[in-house]
Design a protein around this motif. Structure first.
Motif, PDB file in Angstrom:
ATOM      1  N   MET A 216       0.978  -1.156  -0.170  1.00 17.02           N
ATOM      2  CA  MET A 216       0.146   0.081   0.101  1.00 17.02           C
ATOM      3  C   MET A 216       0.807   1.478  -0.146  1.00 17.02           C
ATOM      4  SD  MET A 216      -3.210  -1.195   0.194  1.00 17.02           S
ATOM      5  CE  MET A 216      -4.099   0.279   0.507  1.00 17.02           C
ATOM      6  N   LEU A 217       1.984   1.321   0.404  1.00 18.85           N
ATOM      7  CA  LEU A 217       3.121   2.099   0.798  1.00 18.85           C
ATOM      8  C   LEU A 217       4.112   2.279  -0.508  1.00 18.85           C
ATOM      9  CD1 LEU A 217       3.351   1.814   4.478  1.00 18.85           C
ATOM     10  CD2 LEU A 217       2.015   3.483   3.477  1.00 18.85           C
ATOM     11  N   LEU A 218       4.177   1.416  -1.075  1.00 22.00           N
ATOM     12  CA  LEU A 218       5.303   1.326  -2.033  1.00 22.00           C
ATOM     13  C   LEU A 218       5.668   2.618  -2.952  1.00 22.00           C
ATOM     14  CD1 LEU A 218       5.657  -2.289  -3.208  1.00 22.00           C
ATOM     15  CD2 LEU A 218       7.237  -1.000  -2.079  1.00 22.00           C
ATOM     16  N   PHE A 219       4.485   3.099  -3.365  1.00 17.07           N
ATOM     17  CA  PHE A 219       4.476   4.272  -4.340  1.00 17.07           C
ATOM     18  C   PHE A 219       4.584   5.529  -3.631  1.00 17.07           C
ATOM     19  CE2 PHE A 219       2.305   0.653  -5.988  1.00 17.07           C
ATOM     20  CZ  PHE A 219       3.185   0.130  -6.934  1.00 17.07           C
ATOM     21  N   SER A 220       4.579   5.878  -2.231  1.00 19.44           N
ATOM     22  CA  SER A 220       4.561   6.960  -1.615  1.00 19.44           C
ATOM     23  C   SER A 220       5.724   7.657  -1.774  1.00 19.44           C
ATOM     24  CB  SER A 220       4.679   6.735  -0.277  1.00 19.44           C
ATOM     25  OG  SER A 220       3.325   5.924   0.242  1.00 19.44           O
TER      26      SER A 220
END
Length: 462
Positions: A216-220
């Motif tokens: 869920m956070l990889l593209f932050s």
């Protein structure tokens, strides 16, 4: 087969005369840092705490792991920019290491990412605009007009010159970080450990929970390359690009981590899992009342406009660098007031077309699929850039390698490459499959441009 072009590691920036007019001005370290921070932190941060809350507070561990990978990637971009301080970033690095085709793939995939992401940001901003101006959400055409306006205002700022791009980016960064820091720092004084909920809320193994939260956070952290892509517009790029990349990424990481931790401690876990505006709920918990929604909506709109301002510039810089080498149409080399104007105009037109399609097609999920594809195309330049650094280190090129820190640079490059591969894996099978089709679609464009370059005897730009 193309041969590796002879690009001098100490070559000057490809952008010349950036300060030739009062409307064109090179970015100093503060503006370059704001560009990185502003592009990394778009509107997604305002939903992140609720997105990862179902996994429990173990998601903070996933954040820490991702932050380490992002910092490694930022350091690699800094090292590469020291030796290749030219506009184009990943395109320049991939082409220097592996030749024209690899450089073109980096430029093509990055360009796709920018204009599709710009459309996505504009559409997402409409939801926050509806909070501030309910009339915007009265009809799909009023929503479409609002999304187009949000796209064209940053484009006009870019067309006005790099001087105004920098001013907008600085103002937007300051304004959007004020409420974020209010929650991230001020929220710690209202922190209640009872609100944190379970460490692992899903019953998964620790590794499984971290991996799930990381997806869920990889593209932050997409956007760490921002200063490198615009290196030609940065003063003393060999020094400032690396510093801005590291400072901007570290600053974004601090806001992400503190903001998420503060929201976790301000909003009860059961409420946070179902929240659609976690920062609003956090402000309400701190001060009472219901004015948090308006505050967060203002911050979100400012955040997205600032991100669009920076991404619009980046969307024109990579095609500009590739066009100078004959790998994109020559029109993309046209510059006015320090800005590649054709790239800005073409990009905003494509993004506007995609926005119109989103509001008129009536096909649910098509736009979301396109956005997911960009999460894959965004990682292609990262993989090629980190592979280029590994190539320079392994081949022992004295002009591109600092022997005193060879081991450290090798560890950083391998860590950044692994992080980039993790980004690809986190995109999902469908996004990777369809993203590869988008990527291979560029092969035809490369064939035409390469043939034209060969026929015309175009030499690689120094």
């Amino acid at each position: 087969m193309s041969t590796t072009p002879a690009i001098s590691p100490a070559a000057p920036p490809t952008s010349t005369g950036a300060a030739a007019t009062p409307h064109a001005r090179r970015f100093g370290l503060p503006i370059a840092t704001c560009l990185v921070m502003g592009n990394i932190i778009g509107g997604g941060i305002f939903l992140l705490p609720a997105s990862v809350a179902p996994f429990g507070t173990i998601s903070l561990v996933a954040f820490a792991v991702l932050t380490a990978g992002a910092i490694a990637l930022a350091l690699v971009f800094g090292r590469l920019a020291e030796r290749h301080p030219q506009t184009g970033g990943p395109y320049i690095y991939a082409r220097a290491a592996f030749g024209d085709f690899a450089g073109f793939l980096a430029a093509w995939s990055y360009w796709i990412t920018t204009w599709v992401s710009n459309a996505a940001l504009a559409v997402a901003s409409v939801g926050y605009l509806c909070v501030l101006f309910p009339a915007v959400g009265a009809h799909k055409w009023s929503m479409c007009l609002a999304a187009l306006t949000v796209q064209w205002l940053p484009a006009l700022a870019n067309l006005a010159g790099t001087r105004y791009v920098g001013q907008v980016q600085l103002i937007a960064t300051v304004l959007k970080f004020a409420p974020l820091l209010l929650v991230a720092v001020g929220g710690l004084f209202f922190f209640d450990p009872a609100n944190l909920g379970p460490f692992r809320a899903t019953g998964q193994s620790p590794i499984g929970a971290v991996s799930a939260a990381a997806a869920m956070l990889l593209f932050s952290y997409l956007g760490v390359e921002s200063a490198a892509v615009s290196a030609g517009e940065v003063r003393d790029p060999a020094r400032n690009v690396g510093r801005a990349t590291i400072l901007g990424t570290a600053g974004a990481a601090v806001v992400y981590l503190l903001g998420t931790l503060a929201v976790f401690g301000l909003v009860a876990h059961e409420q946070l899992v179902g929240s659609t505006a976690p920062f609003s709920d956090a402000v309400d918990a701190m001060f009472g009342g219901t004015w948090g929604g308006t505050l967060v909506a203002c911050a979100a709109v400012i955040s997205m406009v600032g991100a669009l301002n920076g991404w619009t510039l980046l969307s024109a810089q990579t095609p500009y660098a590739a066009a100078k080498d004959g790998l994109f149409p020559k029109a993309f080399t046209t510059k006015r007031r320090g800005v590649p104007v054709v790239g800005v105009i073409v990009t905003v037109i494509l993004a506007s077309g995609l926005t119109l399609y989103n509001y008129t097609s009536g096909s649910d999920g098509v736009f979301e699929v396109l956005v997911l594809i960009t999460t894959f195309t965004a990682t292609v330049p990262y993989l090629l850039s980190t592979a280029a650094q590994i190539y320079f280190l392994a081949s022992g090129q004295s002009g591109r390698v600092h022997r005193g820190r060879l081991v450290r640079d090798a560890v950083l490059a391998c860590t950044a490459f692994a992080f980039s591969m993790w980004l690809v894996a986190g995109s999902g099978y469908a996004a990777v499959y369809q993203g590869v089709l988008f990527l291979f679609g560029g092969v035809l464009v490369y064939a035409v441009m390469s043939a034209r370059k060969q026929r015309g005897g175009v030499r690689p730009a120094a």
